[in-house]
Design an enzyme around this catalytic site. Structure first.
Site, PDB file in Angstrom:
ATOM      1  CD  GLU A   1       1.304 -10.578  17.513  1.00  0.00           C
ATOM      2  OE1 GLU A   1       0.403 -10.781  18.583  1.00  0.00           O
ATOM      3  OE2 GLU A   1       0.569  -9.992  16.382  1.00  0.00           O
TER       4      GLU A   1
ATOM      5  NE  ARG B   1      -2.417  -1.549   3.334  1.00  0.00           N
ATOM      6  CZ  ARG B   1      -2.637  -2.548   3.833  1.00  0.00           C
ATOM      7  NH1 ARG B   1      -3.223  -3.592   3.420  1.00  0.00           N
ATOM      8  NH2 ARG B   1      -2.083  -2.689   5.085  1.00  0.00           N
TER       9      ARG B   1
END
Length: 170
Positions: free
Chosen positions: A95, A58
């Site tokens: 993560e 993006r």
């Protein structure tokens, strides 16, 4: 313009507890998309920019039209293994694990002024890695521009000494 009203929020995507900010609803509105890019260009226009760097994917839909609006070049930052010529890489923590971003070795010349553009500033990991790549080639970061900032995740704190601009904050 009220950009927040044009951003669709999807609960529990991509996993439970995440409130995903979907910009596709803003992008499909031609007037809103143009207005957003114009506002980012207004932030950037006096920064004497040579290039805009945008991380995939993006960052391309923000950075490329912004580079066009400013009349400067665009440097795509890709996932490792996606660029065809010789690259430099930098890793960052996810993560659960690590990932790496890459940039062509000849994308930036020492001393060129670079604005980083992306759709979203969250924890700052991707942008911090983009900054590292630009600096490895001798580029000077003159700012960072985002459509959205999730200020509660404090990504801005990782971008010390960088002028950060966001159209919408959550």
């Amino acid at each position: 313009m009220d950009y927040k009203s044009l951003i669709r929020v999807i609960p529990d995507f991509p996993q439970p507890g995440i409130s995903f900010k979907d910009i596709t609803t803003l992008l499909k509105d031609g007037q809103a998309y143009k207005s957003a890019i114009d506002e980012l260009a207004e932030f950037a226009k006096n920064k004497d920019i040579d290039l805009i760097a945008g991380p995939e994917a993006r960052g391309f839909v923000v950075g490329a039209p912004l580079s066009y609006a400013l009349g400067v070049g665009f440097v795509p930052i890709r996932k490792k293994g996606k660029l065809p010529a010789e690259t430099i890489e930098a890793s960052y923590d996810l993560e659960y694990g690590k990932d790496a971003l890459a940039m062509h070795k000849d994308a930036i010349k020492p001393g060129q002024k670079v604005l980083i553009a992306d759709d979203l500033l969250a924890t700052g990991g991707t942008i911090q890695t983009t900054v590292e790549l630009v600096k490895k080639l001798g580029g000077e970061i003159v700012g960072a521009a985002f459509l959205i900032e999730l200020s509660y995740l404090k990504g801005r704190d990782k971008l010390k000494d960088i002028d950060v601009f966001s159209l919408v904050k959550y």
